[in-house]
Design a protein around this motif. Structure first.
Motif, PDB file in Angstrom:
ATOM      1  N   ALA A 179      -9.895  13.931  -5.484  1.00  0.00           N
ATOM      2  CA  ALA A 179      -9.900  12.828  -4.218  1.00  0.00           C
ATOM      3  C   ALA A 179      -8.404  12.723  -3.828  1.00  0.00           C
ATOM      4  CB  ALA A 179     -10.812  11.819  -4.719  1.00  0.00           C
ATOM      5  N   HIS A 180      -8.367  12.347  -2.689  1.00  0.00           N
ATOM      6  CA  HIS A 180      -6.995  12.115  -2.098  1.00  0.00           C
ATOM      7  C   HIS A 180      -6.526  10.735  -2.825  1.00  0.00           C
ATOM      8  CE1 HIS A 180      -3.961  12.436   1.361  1.00  0.00           C
ATOM      9  NE2 HIS A 180      -3.584  11.029   0.554  1.00  0.00           N
ATOM     10  N   SER A 181      -7.369   9.784  -2.539  1.00  0.00           N
ATOM     11  CA  SER A 181      -7.149   8.489  -2.952  1.00  0.00           C
ATOM     12  C   SER A 181      -6.858   8.481  -4.663  1.00  0.00           C
ATOM     13  CB  SER A 181      -8.256   7.326  -2.838  1.00  0.00           C
ATOM     14  OG  SER A 181      -9.550   7.595  -3.386  1.00  0.00           O
ATOM     15  N   GLY A 236       0.508  14.575  -5.424  1.00  0.00           N
ATOM     16  CA  GLY A 236      -0.523  13.559  -4.808  1.00  0.00           C
ATOM     17  C   GLY A 236      -0.884  13.677  -3.453  1.00  0.00           C
ATOM     18  N   GLY A 237      -2.056  13.677  -2.695  1.00  0.00           N
ATOM     19  CA  GLY A 237      -2.206  13.406  -1.512  1.00  0.00           C
ATOM     20  C   GLY A 237      -2.540  15.008  -1.061  1.00  0.00           C
ATOM     21  N   SER A 238      -2.537  15.203   0.229  1.00  0.00           N
ATOM     22  CA  SER A 238      -2.764  16.455   0.784  1.00  0.00           C
ATOM     23  C   SER A 238      -1.809  17.763   0.435  1.00  0.00           C
ATOM     24  CB  SER A 238      -2.720  16.376   2.384  1.00  0.00           C
ATOM     25  OG  SER A 238      -3.694  15.385   2.692  1.00  0.00           O
ATOM     26  N   THR A 257       0.917  -1.163  -0.142  1.00  0.00           N
ATOM     27  CA  THR A 257       0.024  -0.045  -0.092  1.00  0.00           C
ATOM     28  C   THR A 257       0.814   1.328   0.018  1.00  0.00           C
ATOM     29  OG1 THR A 257      -0.263   0.148   2.392  1.00  0.00           O
ATOM     30  CG2 THR A 257      -1.986  -1.078   1.161  1.00  0.00           C
ATOM     31  N   HIS A 258       0.409   2.397  -0.560  1.00  0.00           N
ATOM     32  CA  HIS A 258       0.925   3.820  -0.235  1.00  0.00           C
ATOM     33  C   HIS A 258       0.921   3.999   1.085  1.00  0.00           C
ATOM     34  CE1 HIS A 258       2.423   7.505  -1.444  1.00  0.00           C
ATOM     35  NE2 HIS A 258       1.097   8.157  -1.256  1.00  0.00           N
ATOM     36  N   HIS A 259      -0.291   4.322   1.892  1.00  0.00           N
ATOM     37  CA  HIS A 259      -0.443   4.730   3.092  1.00  0.00           C
ATOM     38  C   HIS A 259       0.031   3.732   4.199  1.00  0.00           C
ATOM     39  CE1 HIS A 259      -3.683   7.678   1.493  1.00  0.00           C
ATOM     40  NE2 HIS A 259      -2.410   8.221   1.665  1.00  0.00           N
ATOM     41  N   PRO A 260       0.676   4.125   5.405  1.00  0.00           N
ATOM     42  CA  PRO A 260       0.870   3.399   6.270  1.00  0.00           C
ATOM     43  C   PRO A 260      -0.217   2.951   7.220  1.00  0.00           C
ATOM     44  CG  PRO A 260       2.308   5.286   6.457  1.00  0.00           C
ATOM     45  CD  PRO A 260       1.234   5.649   5.626  1.00  0.00           C
ATOM     46  N   SER A 297      -5.614  10.813  -6.450  1.00  0.00           N
ATOM     47  CA  SER A 297      -4.245  11.368  -6.817  1.00  0.00           C
ATOM     48  C   SER A 297      -3.287  10.288  -6.512  1.00  0.00           C
ATOM     49  CB  SER A 297      -4.351  12.716  -5.907  1.00  0.00           C
ATOM     50  OG  SER A 297      -3.978  12.392  -4.547  1.00  0.00           O
ATOM     51  N   GLU A 298      -3.439   9.434  -5.916  1.00  0.00           N
ATOM     52  CA  GLU A 298      -2.237   8.338  -5.285  1.00  0.00           C
ATOM     53  C   GLU A 298      -2.453   7.049  -5.925  1.00  0.00           C
ATOM     54  OE1 GLU A 298      -0.860  10.681  -1.455  1.00  0.00           O
ATOM     55  OE2 GLU A 298      -2.255   9.388  -1.257  1.00  0.00           O
ATOM     56  N   TRP A 299      -3.543   6.852  -6.962  1.00  0.00           N
ATOM     57  CA  TRP A 299      -3.558   5.493  -7.083  1.00  0.00           C
ATOM     58  C   TRP A 299      -2.820   4.966  -8.764  1.00  0.00           C
ATOM     59  CZ3 TRP A 299      -5.648   3.516 -12.131  1.00  0.00           C
ATOM     60  CH2 TRP A 299      -5.862   2.010 -11.994  1.00  0.00           C
ATOM     61  N   ALA A 352       5.021   2.011   1.213  1.00  0.00           N
ATOM     62  CA  ALA A 352       5.828   3.124   0.636  1.00  0.00           C
ATOM     63  C   ALA A 352       4.982   4.345   0.596  1.00  0.00           C
ATOM     64  CB  ALA A 352       6.402   2.693  -0.521  1.00  0.00           C
ATOM     65  N   HIS A 353       5.331   5.385   1.304  1.00  0.00           N
ATOM     66  CA  HIS A 353       4.378   6.662   1.513  1.00  0.00           C
ATOM     67  C   HIS A 353       5.247   7.796   0.778  1.00  0.00           C
ATOM     68  CE1 HIS A 353       1.845   9.382   4.203  1.00  0.00           C
ATOM     69  NE2 HIS A 353       1.561   9.366   3.040  1.00  0.00           N
ATOM     70  N   THR A 354       5.891   8.439   1.606  1.00  0.00           N
ATOM     71  CA  THR A 354       6.419   9.833   0.989  1.00  0.00           C
ATOM     72  C   THR A 354       7.628   9.330   0.344  1.00  0.00           C
ATOM     73  OG1 THR A 354       7.371  10.349   3.237  1.00  0.00           O
ATOM     74  CG2 THR A 354       5.486  11.239   2.637  1.00  0.00           C
TER      75      THR A 354
HETATM   76 ZN    ZN Z   1      -1.882  10.270   0.759  1.00  0.00          ZN
END
Ligand code: ZN
Length: 275
Positions: free
Chosen positions: A232-234, A184-186, A64-67, A236-238, A99-101
């Protein structure tokens, strides 16, 4: 046989942990490093619906992207939402890695994929990495063909996964745009950086009222740019997950499934005007 540790090594090579922000948490969350991996599910959010999808898809590992566990945790009891995910993963024998930022900043990561989806070319980082300035947070580039804000927003709505949030826009829909910043994201803490690079439009997510209002008021003292496009947050990060899936298949010979579940918390939208 591919092991969880092989997946970790491959993902750390593509999305180097050193690129992560200090506050972030990345890597293996649940799982035995020596466990076998044949099939990997890729998703934005480590929520229960995604775990259920991994079970249905017969996956051994979820990337996943988010922890799942970003902040300090003192219990994973199974009647808490995150504890329930931890228990389900362990009971099903499924590993979880994120793996996030570092994936935001890496080449071929979140920002590059978002820029590519929107037709933005010749990109450079919006905020370059201090060690390797070819990497970094967000991207800024140009459209191959300048277009109106209206045309661009329609492109964004077509290119990104559909969500209840949709695509919000602030600015003159007839305005011409060429230079585009994406993150992507906030993204509201990077409005100043967007202004500094003189982008015509900024595409990001989670733009709150006050930062967005202040940015619009400042823009309107000039020619109204940068316009704001809030997705949408998701969504932008898909799309980077597709590239990550291809990479894992080629590097490790595993099979993959990219989740198409919408994991945005919002499920419906009523009463919008102006579209
Ligand atoms: Zn995010």
């Amino acid at each position: 046989m591919t092991q969880v540790s092989d997946v970790i090594a491959a993902l750390d090579e593509r999305y180097p942990p050193r690129l992560a922000e200090d506050w972030d948490r990345n890597g293996l969350v649940v799982g035995r490093p020596d466990a076998a991996v044949e099939r990997i599910l890729l998703a934005v959010d480590p929520v229960m619906a995604v775990v259920d999808e991994a079970v249905d898809q017969d996956c051994d590992l979820i990337f996943t992207h988010h922890p799942l566990l970003l902040r300090g945790v003192h219990t994973v009891r199974a009647d808490s939402s995150k504890g329930a995910v931890v228990h389900e993963l362990i009971e099903r024998g499924i590993a979880l890695f994120n793996a996030h930022t570092n994936a935001d900043a890496a080449a071929g990561g979140v920002a590059d994929a978002l820029a590519a989806d929107l037709g933005v070319v010749d990109t450079v980082p919006l905020v370059p990495d201090s060690v390797d300035p070819s990497l970094g947070i967000g991207r800024v580039g140009r459209l191959a063909q300048p277009m109106t804000l209206h045309q661009f927003v329609e492109r964004a709505a077509d290119a990104l996964p559909p969500t209840a949030h949709g695509v919000r826009v602030a600015g003159d829909l007839t305005g011409r745009i060429e230079t585009v910043a994406v993150l992507g994201g906030s993204g509201d803490s990077f409005l100043e950086a967007v202004r500094a690079v003189h982008a015509d439009v900024y595409v990001t997510a989670d733009l709150r009222h006050h930062p967005a209002s202040d940015a619009r008021e400042q823009a309107l003292l000039g020619d109204g740019r940068p316009y704001l496009v809030d997705v949408a947050h998701s969504a932008s990060e898909w799309s980077w997950l597709r590239g990550a899936a291809r990479y894992l298949e080629e590097a490790l010979g595993v099979s993959t499934h990219v989740s198409t579940l919408t994991t945005d918390p919002w499920t419906a939208r009523f009463g919008a005007t102006g579209s």
